[in-house]
Design a protein around this motif. Structure first.
Motif, PDB file in Angstrom:
ATOM      1  N   ARG A   1       0.747  -1.169  -0.068  1.00 42.71           N
ATOM      2  CA  ARG A   1       0.123  -0.182  -0.345  1.00 42.71           C
ATOM      3  C   ARG A   1       0.865   1.053  -0.062  1.00 42.71           C
ATOM      4  N   LEU A   2       0.184   2.266  -0.695  1.00 43.09           N
ATOM      5  CA  LEU A   2       1.238   3.647  -0.648  1.00 43.09           C
ATOM      6  C   LEU A   2       0.712   4.379   0.664  1.00 43.09           C
ATOM      7  N   LEU A   3       1.719   4.524   1.438  1.00 40.03           N
ATOM      8  CA  LEU A   3       1.157   5.211   2.777  1.00 40.03           C
ATOM      9  C   LEU A   3       2.123   6.532   3.047  1.00 40.03           C
ATOM     10  N   PRO A   4       1.554   7.450   3.799  1.00 47.72           N
ATOM     11  CA  PRO A   4       2.324   8.598   4.011  1.00 47.72           C
ATOM     12  C   PRO A   4       3.453   8.230   5.084  1.00 47.72           C
ATOM     13  N   LEU A   5       4.441   9.003   4.934  1.00 46.02           N
ATOM     14  CA  LEU A   5       5.713   8.812   5.750  1.00 46.02           C
ATOM     15  C   LEU A   5       5.427   8.625   7.173  1.00 46.02           C
ATOM     16  N   GLU A   6       4.540   9.354   7.541  1.00 46.99           N
ATOM     17  CA  GLU A   6       4.561   9.199   9.121  1.00 46.99           C
ATOM     18  C   GLU A   6       3.853   8.078   9.332  1.00 46.99           C
ATOM     19  N   GLN A   7       3.524   7.193   8.628  1.00 48.94           N
ATOM     20  CA  GLN A   7       2.676   5.951   9.068  1.00 48.94           C
ATOM     21  C   GLN A   7       3.630   4.743   8.511  1.00 48.94           C
ATOM     22  N   VAL A   8       4.886   4.781   8.070  1.00 50.94           N
ATOM     23  CA  VAL A   8       5.629   3.619   7.419  1.00 50.94           C
ATOM     24  C   VAL A   8       6.755   3.279   8.462  1.00 50.94           C
ATOM     25  N   LEU A   9       6.983   3.742   9.709  1.00 46.51           N
ATOM     26  CA  LEU A   9       8.021   3.433  10.581  1.00 46.51           C
ATOM     27  C   LEU A   9       7.832   1.948  10.918  1.00 46.51           C
ATOM     28  N   GLY A  10       8.990   1.317  10.664  1.00 50.38           N
ATOM     29  CA  GLY A  10       9.082  -0.161  11.081  1.00 50.38           C
ATOM     30  C   GLY A  10       8.271  -1.130   9.963  1.00 50.38           C
ATOM     31  N   LEU A  11       7.809  -0.496   8.842  1.00 49.35           N
ATOM     32  CA  LEU A  11       7.083  -1.238   7.967  1.00 49.35           C
ATOM     33  C   LEU A  11       8.354  -1.691   6.913  1.00 49.35           C
ATOM     34  N   ALA A  12       8.097  -2.607   5.970  1.00 50.68           N
ATOM     35  CA  ALA A  12       9.125  -3.074   5.221  1.00 50.68           C
ATOM     36  C   ALA A  12       8.628  -2.432   3.666  1.00 50.68           C
ATOM     37  N   VAL A  13       9.667  -1.858   2.966  1.00 51.93           N
ATOM     38  CA  VAL A  13       9.379  -1.308   1.832  1.00 51.93           C
ATOM     39  C   VAL A  13       9.135  -2.287   0.604  1.00 51.93           C
ATOM     40  N   ALA A  14       8.163  -2.103  -0.062  1.00 55.28           N
ATOM     41  CA  ALA A  14       7.695  -3.153  -1.151  1.00 55.28           C
ATOM     42  C   ALA A  14       8.579  -3.179  -2.371  1.00 55.28           C
ATOM     43  N   GLU A  15       9.453  -2.004  -2.595  1.00 58.13           N
ATOM     44  CA  GLU A  15      10.155  -1.810  -3.821  1.00 58.13           C
ATOM     45  C   GLU A  15      11.419  -1.096  -3.551  1.00 58.13           C
ATOM     46  N   ASP A  16      12.444  -1.119  -4.279  1.00 56.06           N
ATOM     47  CA  ASP A  16      13.704  -0.158  -3.996  1.00 56.06           C
ATOM     48  C   ASP A  16      13.275   1.104  -4.218  1.00 56.06           C
ATOM     49  N   LEU A  17      13.895   2.054  -3.196  1.00 58.39           N
ATOM     50  CA  LEU A  17      13.512   3.502  -3.198  1.00 58.39           C
ATOM     51  C   LEU A  17      14.885   4.240  -3.652  1.00 58.39           C
ATOM     52  N   HIS A  18      14.586   5.161  -4.845  1.00 55.62           N
ATOM     53  CA  HIS A  18      15.652   6.003  -5.270  1.00 55.62           C
ATOM     54  C   HIS A  18      15.647   7.459  -4.967  1.00 55.62           C
TER      55      HIS A  18
END
Ligand code: AMP
Ligand code: MG
Length: 407
Positions: free
Chosen positions: A21-38
């Motif tokens: 899911r696409l989530l705002p930065l303030e909700q992603v602490l501790g979650l695993a990213v689904a794709e590489d981020l550049h």
């Protein structure tokens, strides 16, 4: 009976990460990213001052000394957030604050501590090299630079970097919602005084806490009595979560209805019983692809099963690439003697680092009903099947359950 290794393979072979899911930065602490981020941008975006001081041409100060102070004309001042309105030429300086863009013509900054100011002039006795006390555009992050790898958990530092780079939303695997059911006619709430033959429900707290510690969301259900119809009804509700955990009623007692009720609901049994101590009767089912773990009622066994089997499964569902705790070998100082049998034994130990390596001590009696053995444990020692004795100082494999959280 299934071995611990087989059980883990059977579980991990059947669970897939929940859709990202696409989530705002303030909700992603501790979650695993689904794709590489550049990085979509360059950081810092412009060359700027690293000090509060004066932007100058270093060549002007090359000969500065106590005997020969250099005096420069001050053109004005520039705060962070401002833009320089003029260029700095030879013999000139611009008062500049940390973070303000370096004006054209200037190549370095004299710290204010090294200057004497009077009216529209400033004097310094310190020589300066070009490129001092400035931060070059892009020296922190290049555009296109890899910031996070798919399957990596996001930490506070990562969020800072993503924010600086301009990434406001991240594609992440969401937290798993885990229904937690405890069963048993003997159980009462922690706030109640247990009557004759009753005990307090330890599992609901221990297991929910373990689920939370995995980064997942526990959904505790009211205690379920040992009654088929009630159990069936509660299981139906619990199946609305992403994963179901139950404790108790999974063995061969006359009131152990868990297996029968799960199968009545149409769940496919993947295995039941693992060749390990403590806690053999772990069962794993799937219902429409939904994982259901039937954990033993015994609190030590239940927690151990969560640690060894449920935690890796939850991490896989949450998209983490690292599923397991760090492992290490340690000398088991007090040694251990068990019964010779074909089961893997998990001992609760306290591990500590010494100059000559990792040492482990048993937490005390290892009976599977001794919940206090979990109190101080920071690792599990894995004694493989067929090994009935570890000499004092013998080497054992540890699963480090409190090592810095793998991300
Ligand atoms: P069972 O698997 O239901 O036969 O339970 C095995 C043992 O664990 C029994 O001694 C139960 O009383 C105990 N037990 C089961 N559930 C819990 C719980 N939620 N909290 C504490 N002890 C439990
Ligand atoms: Mg029971």
């Amino acid at each position: 009976m299934t071995t611990p290794t087989q059980a883990l393979q059977l579980i991990l072979g059947r669970v897939r990460p929940l859709p990202a899911r696409l989530l705002p930065l303030e909700q992603v602490l501790g979650l695993a990213v689904a794709e590489d981020l550049h990085s979509p941008s360059t950081v810092p975006p412009f060359t700027n001052s690293a000090m509060d001081g004066y932007a100058v041409q270093a060549a002007d100060l090359a000969e500065a000394s106590e005997a020969h102070p250099v005096c420069l004309q001050v053109l004005g001042d520039l705060a962070a957030g401002g833009v320089p309105l003029c260029a700095v030429g030879p013999g000139q300086a611009l008062r500049i604050m940390t973070g303000a863009p370096l004006p054209e013509g200037a190549d370095s900054v004299v710290p204010v501590e090294d200057t004497t100011r009077g009216g529209n002039w400033v004097e310094t006795t310190r020589p300066l090299r070009a490129g001092i006390h400035i931060r070059l555009a892009g020296e922190d992050l290049r555009k296109g630079q890899l910031l996070a790898t798919a399957g990596q958990g996001l930490r506070p530092g990562d969020l800072g970097v993503l924010a600086a780079a301009g990434i406001a939303t991240v594609s992440v695997h969401p937290r798993v919602r885990v229904a937690v059911l405890t069963t048993g006619d003997e159980l009462v709430d922690v706030s109640e005084q247990p009557g004759p033959g009753r005990i307090r429900d330890a599992n609901i707290h221990a297991v929910c806490a373990q689920v939370t510690a995995c980064g997942a969301i526990p959904v505790p259900f009211p205690r379920v009595p040992d009654d088929r119809a009630t159990l069936l009804g509660v299981l139906r509700q619990a199946l609305e979560a992403d994963v179901v955990l139950t404790t108790g009623g999974i063995s061969v007692g006359d009131y152990d209805f868990m297996k029968a009720m799960l199968e009545e609901l149409g769940a496919e049994r993947i295995f039941w019983k693992v060749a390990q101590k403590p806690g053999g009767p772990l069962g794993f089912w799937l219902l429409d692809g939904k994982p259901i773990f039937g954990l033993p009622g015994n609190p030590v066994a239940a927690m151990l099963m969560v640690e060894e089997y449920v935690r890796p499964a939850l991490r896989k569902l949450m998209g983490f690439s690292k599923l397991h705790r760090p492992e290490a070998e340690a000398a088991l100082e007090d040694g251990w003697t068990g019964r010779t049998d074909q089961r893997t034994t998990f001992l609760r130990v306290v591990a500590r680092r010494e100059a000559d390596g990792l040492k482990a001590r048993l937490t005390g009696p290892q009976g599977s009903a001794i919940l206090s053995s979990m109190l101080v444990a920071n690792a599990l020692a894995v004694v493989p099947e067929g090994v009935a004795q570890v000499e004092p100082g013998g080497v054992v494999l540890l699963h480090l359950t409190e090592e810095a959280e793998d991300h």
